[in-house]
Design an enzyme around this catalytic site. Structure first.
Site, PDB file in Angstrom:
ATOM      1  N   ALA A  65       0.869  -1.209   0.055  1.00  0.00           N
ATOM      2  CA  ALA A  65      -0.257  -0.089   0.026  1.00  0.00           C
ATOM      3  C   ALA A  65       0.911   1.171  -0.258  1.00  0.00           C
ATOM      4  CB  ALA A  65      -0.910  -0.016   1.389  1.00  0.00           C
ATOM      5  N   GLY A 110       0.459  -5.205   0.613  1.00  0.00           N
ATOM      6  CA  GLY A 110      -1.083  -5.011   0.299  1.00  0.00           C
ATOM      7  C   GLY A 110      -1.046  -5.840  -1.098  1.00  0.00           C
ATOM      8  N   GLU A 113      -1.662  -9.369  -0.393  1.00  0.00           N
ATOM      9  CA  GLU A 113      -2.854  -9.661   0.116  1.00  0.00           C
ATOM     10  C   GLU A 113      -3.748  -9.724  -1.175  1.00  0.00           C
ATOM     11  OE1 GLU A 113      -3.412  -7.458   4.102  1.00  0.00           O
ATOM     12  OE2 GLU A 113      -2.365  -6.396   2.832  1.00  0.00           O
ATOM     13  N   GLU A 133       4.178  -5.316   7.144  1.00  0.00           N
ATOM     14  CA  GLU A 133       3.669  -4.336   8.305  1.00  0.00           C
ATOM     15  C   GLU A 133       4.092  -3.933   9.565  1.00  0.00           C
ATOM     16  OE1 GLU A 133       0.974  -5.459   4.712  1.00  0.00           O
ATOM     17  OE2 GLU A 133       2.208  -6.406   6.298  1.00  0.00           O
TER      18      GLU A 133
END
Length: 255
Positions: A65, A110, A113, A133
């Site tokens: 992200a 992300g 994910e 993260e």
């Protein structure tokens, strides 16, 4: 759309690329919103049976992200961001098409994910995977605390999330993140897609629904959203993301 590229190989197969190569295809709010709209539109294409998702360029599938955008978020903004990512990835997971992730290069945070929301994942020798993260003072917020353990098992998922360690394509293949390692993931994805579209389309859709029904029984991304957003009220998040932005090591012990 500014952040997405889409082309059709033929009427049954499409290729979607995240088009932010300058930023390692990182996912910001704008890109997630474009994906949300795109998925609603693509669902209406009754001729499309397989969607291949990849990243523009050779360096990254999606390298996470957008941390610069996340850095200044408060808890409420982080919750909205996490809900948006989870909403989009659930749409990918439940799309009435087969979704193949063609993993070219870095697949982090992300990005992993996003890959986990795909039905099948094909990488190359350069593919790298991690959920980093915790090094930023947060947790995965787009579904990894739920989906990763379904794919690799709970102990391996905990190891990857707690340590943030990066793994290569061979280890990713061994633990089940990747289905295949090929020199050209997109080319191999097209070849697999061509096999799939020759099968009975309704049967393939029903198979996906049945598999996902069992797979998602214990999925609880709403709780992940709550835990993710709570991190944005902590000094750990401030230190972790500031350190990333300033290109230095984070010092959590003295915060």
């Amino acid at each position: 759309m500014e952040n997405l590229l889409y082309e059709k190989v033929n009427e049954n197969i499409g290729i979607l690329k995240i088009n932010r190569a300058k930023y390692m295809n990182s996912l910001n709010k704008e890109t997630l919103n474009e994906l949300d709209i795109f998925l609603d539109e693509i669902e209406k294409d009754k001729n499309l049976h397989v969607l291949i998702i990849s990243g523009e360029g050779e360096k990254a599938f999606v390298a996470g992200a957008d941390i610069k955008q996340m850095k200044a978020m408060n808890c409420v903004e982080a919750m909205r961001f996490s809900k948006l990512g989870n909403k989009v990835f659930k749409k990918i997971e439940n799309l009435q098409k087969v979704v193949i992730g063609a993993i070219n290069g870095y697949c982090l945070g992300g990005g992993l994910e996003l890959a986990l929301a795909c039905d099948i994942r094909i990488g190359n020798e350069k593919s790298k995977f991690a959920q980093p993260e915790v090094g930023l003072g947060i947790i995965p917020g787009f579904g990894a605390t739920q989906r990763l353990s379904n794919v690799v098992g709970i102990s391996k998922a905990k190891e990857m999330i707690y340590t943030g360690d990066m793994i290569g394509s061979k280890e990713a293949l061994r633990i089940g993140i990747l289905n295949k390692i090929e020199e050209d993931p997109i080319k191999e994805s097209i070849e697999m897609a061509n096999k799939i579209i020759k099968k009975a389309p309704i049967a393939v859709k029903q198979a996906k629904k049945a598999i996902n029904f069992a797979y998602n029984k214990n999925l609880c991304t709403d709780y992940e959203v709550e835990c993710f957003s709570t991190c944005f009220s902590t000094t750990d998040q401030k230190e972790g993301m500031s350190a990333f932005d300033e290109k230095r090591k984070a010092n959590f012990l003295n915060k």
